[in-house]
Design an enzyme around this catalytic site. Sequence first.
Site, mmCIF file in Angstrom:
data_model
loop_
_atom_site.group_PDB
_atom_site.id
_atom_site.type_symbol
_atom_site.label_atom_id
_atom_site.label_comp_id
_atom_site.label_asym_id
_atom_site.label_seq_id
_atom_site.Cartn_x
_atom_site.Cartn_y
_atom_site.Cartn_z
ATOM 1 N N SER A 143 -13.579 10.655 -4.558
ATOM 2 C CA SER A 143 -14.948 10.929 -4.123
ATOM 3 C C SER A 143 -15.104 12.434 -3.936
ATOM 4 C CB SER A 143 -15.226 10.203 -2.801
ATOM 5 O OG SER A 143 -16.395 10.703 -2.175
ATOM 6 N N TYR A 156 -12.377 8.358 6.160
ATOM 7 C CA TYR A 156 -12.725 8.105 4.754
ATOM 8 C C TYR A 156 -12.489 9.337 3.895
ATOM 9 C CZ TYR A 156 -15.456 7.332 0.546
ATOM 10 O OH TYR A 156 -15.844 7.236 -0.759
#
Length: 262
Positions: A143, A156
């Site tokens: 990501s 995360y």
Amino acid sequence: MSKKMKSYALITGASKGIGKAIAYELAKQGYPLLLVARSEKELKTLSDDLRVKYSINTSILAIDLSLSDASRKVTDWIKMNNYPIAILVNNAGYGVWGDFSQSSLNDQLGMMQLNMNVVVELSHLLVPLLSKEKQAYILNISSTAAYQAVPTLAVYSATKAFVLSFTRALRFELTKTSISVSCFSPGPVATGFAERAGLSALNKMAEKFNMQPEEVAKMAVKAMFSKKSEVIPGVTNIISVYANRLLPKAFIEKTAAGIYKI
């Protein structure tokens, strides 16, 4: 090479979002697929559709990859059925949003298990099988959050930074083998990630920047087959990542905190 001669591609988190879109993209290219996710119903629906549309072989395994022995069970399933495997797509993952100290520890640990440990476990367990192929690929989905610390998405973003760093190192180690390793780091994608993470308040803003899973999957598969080391899709995402390198970290983190504030 004919469709029947191709070895399988294993996709984790294949029932929805980017994983599902990658399944369609690889099916178009004639690859038989091993589809892994939690929902047996969704996997079966996807599997049936892929078979009808693209005349490929598919096999599904419904399993919760966040469980400690899941990666071993996936590997045993592959070996038991003698599936030759040429592609591993480590896509499964999720995010937990909120102040770290106020968030569920079990949720955070489960996310770490899925986002990081499963990537390491499956890569380690399947490299011996992948190395049997004349050409094989590992595609790890990270990501843009990997490139900066993100308050309220602290764990995360850290897990995605791990995936990025791990991919870079593994790629170097496997340089002289038949296995090419790539990392693909998308920004916002219309996959339902925000809802699961508890970020529904950002949906309207996300709609302005979201990429569609299908275009992301096409770019990811192209990057993998082109043996790219690291790809960030979308001009806006590329600019933001480069800005992270140039601007003070304190400024970047304060900006991120403002975007993802509770």
